[in-house]
Write a protein that holds these residues in place. Sequence first.
Motif, PDB file in Angstrom:
ATOM      1  N   GLY A  21       0.834  -1.200   0.000  1.00 49.92           N
ATOM      2  CA  GLY A  21       0.000   0.000   0.000  1.00 49.92           C
ATOM      3  C   GLY A  21       0.861   1.240   0.000  1.00 49.92           C
ATOM      4  O   GLY A  21       1.861   1.316  -0.717  1.00 49.92           O
ATOM      5  N   SER A  41       2.613   0.663   4.686  1.00 52.82           N
ATOM      6  CA  SER A  41       2.522  -0.399   5.688  1.00 52.82           C
ATOM      7  C   SER A  41       3.782  -1.262   5.631  1.00 52.82           C
ATOM      8  O   SER A  41       4.113  -1.808   4.586  1.00 52.82           O
ATOM      9  CB  SER A  41       1.313  -1.283   5.427  1.00 52.82           C
ATOM     10  OG  SER A  41       0.138  -0.511   5.319  1.00 52.82           O
ATOM     11  N   GLN A  85       5.542  -4.688   6.518  1.00 54.14           N
ATOM     12  CA  GLN A  85       5.098  -6.062   6.773  1.00 54.14           C
ATOM     13  C   GLN A  85       6.341  -6.926   6.949  1.00 54.14           C
ATOM     14  O   GLN A  85       7.220  -6.915   6.098  1.00 54.14           O
ATOM     15  CB  GLN A  85       4.272  -6.583   5.582  1.00 54.14           C
ATOM     16  CG  GLN A  85       3.245  -5.576   5.014  1.00 54.14           C
ATOM     17  CD  GLN A  85       1.894  -5.606   5.719  1.00 54.14           C
ATOM     18  OE1 GLN A  85       1.803  -5.954   6.892  1.00 54.14           O
ATOM     19  NE2 GLN A  85       0.845  -5.232   5.020  1.00 54.14           N
ATOM     20  N   ASN A 104     -11.881  -3.465   2.229  1.00 56.37           N
ATOM     21  CA  ASN A 104     -10.457  -3.330   2.575  1.00 56.37           C
ATOM     22  C   ASN A 104      -9.581  -4.319   1.809  1.00 56.37           C
ATOM     23  O   ASN A 104      -8.495  -3.996   1.373  1.00 56.37           O
ATOM     24  CB  ASN A 104     -10.247  -3.571   4.073  1.00 56.37           C
ATOM     25  CG  ASN A 104     -10.724  -2.392   4.912  1.00 56.37           C
ATOM     26  OD1 ASN A 104     -10.591  -1.243   4.495  1.00 56.37           O
ATOM     27  ND2 ASN A 104     -11.283  -2.686   6.078  1.00 56.37           N
ATOM     28  N   GLY A 109      -6.822  -3.615  -1.072  1.00 54.85           N
ATOM     29  CA  GLY A 109      -5.464  -4.135  -0.888  1.00 54.85           C
ATOM     30  C   GLY A 109      -4.969  -4.882  -2.115  1.00 54.85           C
ATOM     31  O   GLY A 109      -3.803  -4.767  -2.503  1.00 54.85           O
ATOM     32  N   ALA A 159      -5.669   1.856  12.521  1.00 52.74           N
ATOM     33  CA  ALA A 159      -4.912   0.913  11.689  1.00 52.74           C
ATOM     34  C   ALA A 159      -5.375  -0.517  11.977  1.00 52.74           C
ATOM     35  O   ALA A 159      -6.075  -0.756  12.964  1.00 52.74           O
ATOM     36  CB  ALA A 159      -3.423   1.049  11.970  1.00 52.74           C
ATOM     37  N   MET A 160      -5.026  -1.416  11.070  1.00 52.71           N
ATOM     38  CA  MET A 160      -5.425  -2.807  11.256  1.00 52.71           C
ATOM     39  C   MET A 160      -4.210  -3.722  11.312  1.00 52.71           C
ATOM     40  O   MET A 160      -3.997  -4.554  10.432  1.00 52.71           O
ATOM     41  CB  MET A 160      -6.391  -3.223  10.163  1.00 52.71           C
ATOM     42  CG  MET A 160      -7.802  -2.709  10.438  1.00 52.71           C
ATOM     43  SD  MET A 160      -8.914  -3.000   9.064  1.00 52.71           S
ATOM     44  CE  MET A 160      -8.388  -1.712   7.941  1.00 52.71           C
ATOM     45  N   PRO A 161      -3.384  -3.551  12.370  1.00 48.78           N
ATOM     46  CA  PRO A 161      -2.211  -4.407  12.497  1.00 48.78           C
ATOM     47  C   PRO A 161      -2.632  -5.814  12.889  1.00 48.78           C
ATOM     48  O   PRO A 161      -3.710  -6.011  13.468  1.00 48.78           O
ATOM     49  CB  PRO A 161      -1.440  -3.752  13.647  1.00 48.78           C
ATOM     50  CG  PRO A 161      -2.512  -3.179  14.519  1.00 48.78           C
ATOM     51  CD  PRO A 161      -3.577  -2.693  13.549  1.00 48.78           C
ATOM     52  N   ASP A 190       1.694  -4.394   9.654  1.00 50.17           N
ATOM     53  CA  ASP A 190       1.055  -3.093   9.871  1.00 50.17           C
ATOM     54  C   ASP A 190      -0.382  -3.104   9.379  1.00 50.17           C
ATOM     55  O   ASP A 190      -1.254  -2.452   9.944  1.00 50.17           O
ATOM     56  CB  ASP A 190       1.801  -1.999   9.102  1.00 50.17           C
ATOM     57  CG  ASP A 190       2.952  -1.415   9.900  1.00 50.17           C
ATOM     58  OD1 ASP A 190       3.167  -1.860  11.044  1.00 50.17           O
ATOM     59  OD2 ASP A 190       3.638  -0.529   9.367  1.00 50.17           O
ATOM     60  N   SER A 191      -0.628  -3.828   8.286  1.00 52.98           N
ATOM     61  CA  SER A 191      -1.966  -3.870   7.703  1.00 52.98           C
ATOM     62  C   SER A 191      -2.334  -5.296   7.354  1.00 52.98           C
ATOM     63  O   SER A 191      -1.792  -5.874   6.406  1.00 52.98           O
ATOM     64  CB  SER A 191      -2.040  -3.001   6.446  1.00 52.98           C
ATOM     65  OG  SER A 191      -3.232  -3.308   5.734  1.00 52.98           O
ATOM     66  N   ASN A 192      -3.241  -5.856   8.134  1.00 51.19           N
ATOM     67  CA  ASN A 192      -3.722  -7.211   7.901  1.00 51.19           C
ATOM     68  C   ASN A 192      -4.367  -7.355   6.510  1.00 51.19           C
ATOM     69  O   ASN A 192      -3.978  -8.240   5.743  1.00 51.19           O
ATOM     70  CB  ASN A 192      -4.699  -7.551   9.043  1.00 51.19           C
ATOM     71  CG  ASN A 192      -5.235  -8.961   8.977  1.00 51.19           C
ATOM     72  OD1 ASN A 192      -4.846  -9.747   8.136  1.00 51.19           O
ATOM     73  ND2 ASN A 192      -6.141  -9.274   9.889  1.00 51.19           N
ATOM     74  N   GLU A 245      -4.011  -5.570   3.749  1.00 51.46           N
ATOM     75  CA  GLU A 245      -3.044  -5.407   2.657  1.00 51.46           C
ATOM     76  C   GLU A 245      -2.147  -6.628   2.532  1.00 51.46           C
ATOM     77  O   GLU A 245      -1.784  -7.040   1.430  1.00 51.46           O
ATOM     78  CB  GLU A 245      -2.179  -4.155   2.875  1.00 51.46           C
ATOM     79  CG  GLU A 245      -2.896  -2.864   2.500  1.00 51.46           C
ATOM     80  CD  GLU A 245      -2.075  -1.618   2.775  1.00 51.46           C
ATOM     81  OE1 GLU A 245      -2.666  -0.523   2.789  1.00 51.46           O
ATOM     82  OE2 GLU A 245      -0.851  -1.730   2.997  1.00 51.46           O
TER      83      GLU A 245
END
Lengths: 325, 325
Positions: A259, A262, A264, B14, B18, B245-247, B273-275, B277
């Motif tokens: 994105g 983010s 990862q 989401n 992503g 955020a969706m960590p 950091d982003s589930n 994505e």
Amino acid sequence: MTEQIRIGIVGYGNLGRGVELAIRQNPDMRLDAIFTRREPSAIPSETKAYSIEDAERFANDIDVMILCGGSATDLPDQGPAFARMFHTVDSFDTHARIPEYFDQVDQAASGNGKVSVISTGWDPGLFSLNRLLAESILPEGKEYTFWGKGVSQGHSDAIRRVSGVKHGVQYTIPSDQAVERVRNGENPELSTREKHIRECYVVAEEGADQAAIAEEIRTMPNYFADYDTTVHFIDEATMKAEHRAMPHGGLVLRSGRTGESSTQIIEFGLKLDSNPEFTASVLVAYARAAYKLAREGQSGAKTVFDIPFAYLSPKSGAELRRTLL
Amino acid sequence: MTEQIRIGIVGYGNLGRGVELAIRQNPDMRLDAIFTRREPSAIPSETKAYSIEDAERFANDIDVMILCGGSATDLPDQGPAFARMFHTVDSFDTHARIPEYFDQVDQAASGNGKVSVISTGWDPGLFSLNRLLAESILPEGKEYTFWGKGVSQGHSDAIRRVSGVKHGVQYTIPSDQAVERVRNGENPELSTREKHIRECYVVAEEGADQAAIAEEIRTMPNYFADYDTTVHFIDEATMKAEHRAMPHGGLVLRSGRTGESSTQIIEFGLKLDSNPEFTASVLVAYARAAYKLAREGQSGAKTVFDIPFAYLSPKSGAELRRTLL
């Protein structure tokens, strides 16, 4: 279990012994024969041992031959030679020569309807799998491999060649600080010195100049000069009591970005009490895969990249989906 | 690059967003169309959006359809329906219903010469792969999965149903102590309470009884009663600034034994950091695999267990062996 996979071992050092022990944990397999260049009667195993020269007589009696020789001199000959006669698995680990070795084994195996799984183990092997997986999922990222804490045979040998050294063991240890920086998503550029430290345990010959030995080790090009290296002098009893095991391990990390911003992190790690026993356990799982691939009519050289994980397990696809997915 | 893989997205939440971002990181693919149940003109994307009803007109124009709907109500219908018309990839994650879903999708895909990769993502998905790999290598051992630190949608929804709660977010956090015991090879028996803690952030309605809210959350059966749960009350601005955020992430560990007494630990971990994505990036890599499998003439439902990692990469086998093995 209707039918066991019949396994042969070629070469009975630490790795071959590890394969023998691993097979005992897998009831769908049995060890039928050990092949050695030594005197067969001298092999300390309950399994019958034969001269390596006699292996071809077993072409119909062994389903998969697990090649447990070394990559420097054994496997370059044994790999292609055995791939002509048997389905094989090996742990060829000279990274730079893998493409050439793959081609030689592939030619031998393909021409004879055999499957040969090369370069299994953990690096190459499980670490390679994780590098490929992580790079495919996070194409924009940076990969880091750390080795240790573990004994490096090459570096231990280098210590033992120093004049005045009676015994020597070298541990490669990842720098905690470097690992933390990667885990924090900093994407650092890490020099050789920053990634690993080297710790040496040395038994000196009686009357040897310890300061001179330590200096020669620490400044040795290629092996130690580019690292922070510490040298500890110990007595022979301590060496035997504390440094006989062969632990190893390491980490493969990929820090990627998706994105807009983010971070990862994908991390795979091993912490092994016994490096040869673990490598042997990987060889045995891939022996099962070789057997399954051969039953499907496949042939030629394969690597860990080419084999679905379902082939490593004795369970059916339906059972795997129900219990592990 | 001679030819790009033409991708379609079904569902633009989401996860769909992503997938759109992940495709931009993969030059061998392009996003051709988005299909939605909403009004297509309302989709905030540069890619053209269509009504989901019109998807079948694209049967010859989309190579792989990535299904981004939810597992509760979307995928049970969309999975089999789209598998009749397209090669598909999805992240169906209701573990208990995977066998049934697999059979339905398999029937739809097989009968129409399509490949459908189901239940990708990270759990099910990468975590499942690591459970299978580790169990196959270390048959005598014990497996542990820890989730977090991350937002659990189900638990956050449960908080929001409590009377007097305006907003709520719940983080699942692995117990450091439990993880350390596994890493140390102790093979502990861990109760639910010992494995994870639950941390809740709540914005209360004006005048609500905070003590009563906290008590109702902490004693909620199934969701919180079996865990050590902490409840923090915050204001709306803090919620927006710090908890949007969706960590997520987690660990799969296997502690096994080889030989006589060697403990061997295999660990796989994600820190995201982003589930959504990350899950999307996994879907995209498996879309490439679906495309390659289809080009080989394969068909039917597949899971991550059935697909060699080489299929996830745009690189050739020779390049993978040279650079990653």
